[in-house]
Design a protein around this motif. Structure first.
Motif, PDB file in Angstrom:
ATOM      1  N   PHE A   1       0.832  -1.209   0.000  1.00 18.29           N
ATOM      2  CA  PHE A   1       0.000   0.000   0.000  1.00 18.29           C
ATOM      3  C   PHE A   1       0.865   1.255   0.000  1.00 18.29           C
ATOM      4  O   PHE A   1       0.561   2.239  -0.674  1.00 18.29           O
ATOM      5  CB  PHE A   1      -0.953   0.027   1.194  1.00 18.29           C
ATOM      6  N   PHE A   2       1.943   1.234   0.765  1.00 19.97           N
ATOM      7  CA  PHE A   2       2.854   2.379   0.814  1.00 19.97           C
ATOM      8  C   PHE A   2       3.467   2.640  -0.561  1.00 19.97           C
ATOM      9  O   PHE A   2       3.502   3.780  -1.034  1.00 19.97           O
ATOM     10  CB  PHE A   2       3.951   2.122   1.849  1.00 19.97           C
ATOM     11  N   LEU A   3       3.943   1.581  -1.210  1.00 19.55           N
ATOM     12  CA  LEU A   3       4.521   1.736  -2.553  1.00 19.55           C
ATOM     13  C   LEU A   3       3.476   2.205  -3.564  1.00 19.55           C
ATOM     14  O   LEU A   3       3.756   3.065  -4.404  1.00 19.55           O
ATOM     15  CB  LEU A   3       5.141   0.413  -3.013  1.00 19.55           C
TER      16      LEU A   3
ATOM     17  N   ILE B   1       1.035   9.203  -5.958  1.00 21.92           N
ATOM     18  CA  ILE B   1       1.399  10.597  -5.645  1.00 21.92           C
ATOM     19  C   ILE B   1       2.506  11.064  -6.583  1.00 21.92           C
ATOM     20  O   ILE B   1       2.452  12.185  -7.112  1.00 21.92           O
ATOM     21  CB  ILE B   1       1.816  10.723  -4.172  1.00 21.92           C
ATOM     22  N   GLY B   2       3.497  10.227  -6.801  1.00 19.37           N
ATOM     23  CA  GLY B   2       4.588  10.594  -7.710  1.00 19.37           C
ATOM     24  C   GLY B   2       4.097  10.838  -9.127  1.00 19.37           C
ATOM     25  O   GLY B   2       4.514  11.804  -9.788  1.00 19.37           O
ATOM     26  N   LEU B   3       3.216   9.982  -9.606  1.00 26.23           N
ATOM     27  CA  LEU B   3       2.691  10.150 -10.960  1.00 26.23           C
ATOM     28  C   LEU B   3       1.822  11.401 -11.097  1.00 26.23           C
ATOM     29  O   LEU B   3       1.868  12.079 -12.105  1.00 26.23           O
ATOM     30  CB  LEU B   3       1.894   8.912 -11.366  1.00 26.23           C
ATOM     31  N   THR B   4       1.035  11.698 -10.058  1.00 28.40           N
ATOM     32  CA  THR B   4       0.206  12.903 -10.134  1.00 28.40           C
ATOM     33  C   THR B   4       1.045  14.168 -10.091  1.00 28.40           C
ATOM     34  O   THR B   4       0.657  15.200 -10.636  1.00 28.40           O
ATOM     35  CB  THR B   4      -0.845  12.953  -9.001  1.00 28.40           C
ATOM     36  N   MET B   5       2.211  14.098  -9.488  1.00 31.02           N
ATOM     37  CA  MET B   5       3.085  15.279  -9.472  1.00 31.02           C
ATOM     38  C   MET B   5       3.726  15.509 -10.836  1.00 31.02           C
ATOM     39  O   MET B   5       4.060  16.635 -11.182  1.00 31.02           O
ATOM     40  CB  MET B   5       4.161  15.107  -8.392  1.00 31.02           C
ATOM     41  N   LEU B   6       3.887  14.444 -11.600  1.00 37.47           N
ATOM     42  CA  LEU B   6       4.483  14.573 -12.946  1.00 37.47           C
ATOM     43  C   LEU B   6       3.488  15.093 -13.955  1.00 37.47           C
ATOM     44  O   LEU B   6       3.885  15.647 -14.984  1.00 37.47           O
ATOM     45  CB  LEU B   6       5.021  13.224 -13.399  1.00 37.47           C
ATOM     46  N   VAL B   7       2.221  14.871 -13.718  1.00 35.78           N
ATOM     47  CA  VAL B   7       1.184  15.250 -14.696  1.00 35.78           C
ATOM     48  C   VAL B   7       0.748  16.669 -14.506  1.00 35.78           C
ATOM     49  O   VAL B   7       0.721  17.315 -13.600  1.00 35.78           O
ATOM     50  CB  VAL B   7      -0.025  14.300 -14.600  1.00 35.78           C
TER      51      VAL B   7
END
Length: 98
Positions: free
Chosen positions: A84-86, A92-98
């Motif tokens: 779940f953490f990963l 979150i990481g992907l939404t920051m890139l978009v």
């Protein structure tokens, strides 16, 4: 000496639980929201609501953890928690890139 040790052991656990909870909650979003509410509304009512809410949340976590510990291995909990953490970190990481 034995009676003293039997009294200090539970107190040691209480202190440890208090500090773990206190430090984990210090500065989180719910605390900042509570400060904001207390600044504009009845501080005593906000304090009472915060205490009752934290007590209820902690009670559910402790009882739920005890219930699950009797049925699920600690290794499985660690594995699922790690996944779940990963997953949440990836989202979150992907939404920051978009």
């Amino acid at each position: 000496m034995s009676a003293l040790k039997s009294i200090s052991l539970p107190m040691s656990r209480y202190r440890r639980c208090f500090w773990i909870t206190f430090l984990a909650e210090w500065g989180d979003r719910s605390q900042l929201t509570t400060v904001t509410l207390a600044a504009s509304r009845n501080a005593y009512g906000i304090a009472l609501g915060g205490i009752l809410g934290q007590t209820l949340c902690t009670t559910v976590a402790v009882l739920g953890g005890a219930f699950l510990a009797a049925r699920i291995s600690e290794r499985m909990v660690s594995l699922v928690g790690g996944l779940f953490f990963l997953a949440s970190g990836s989202v979150i990481g992907l939404t920051m890139l978009v």
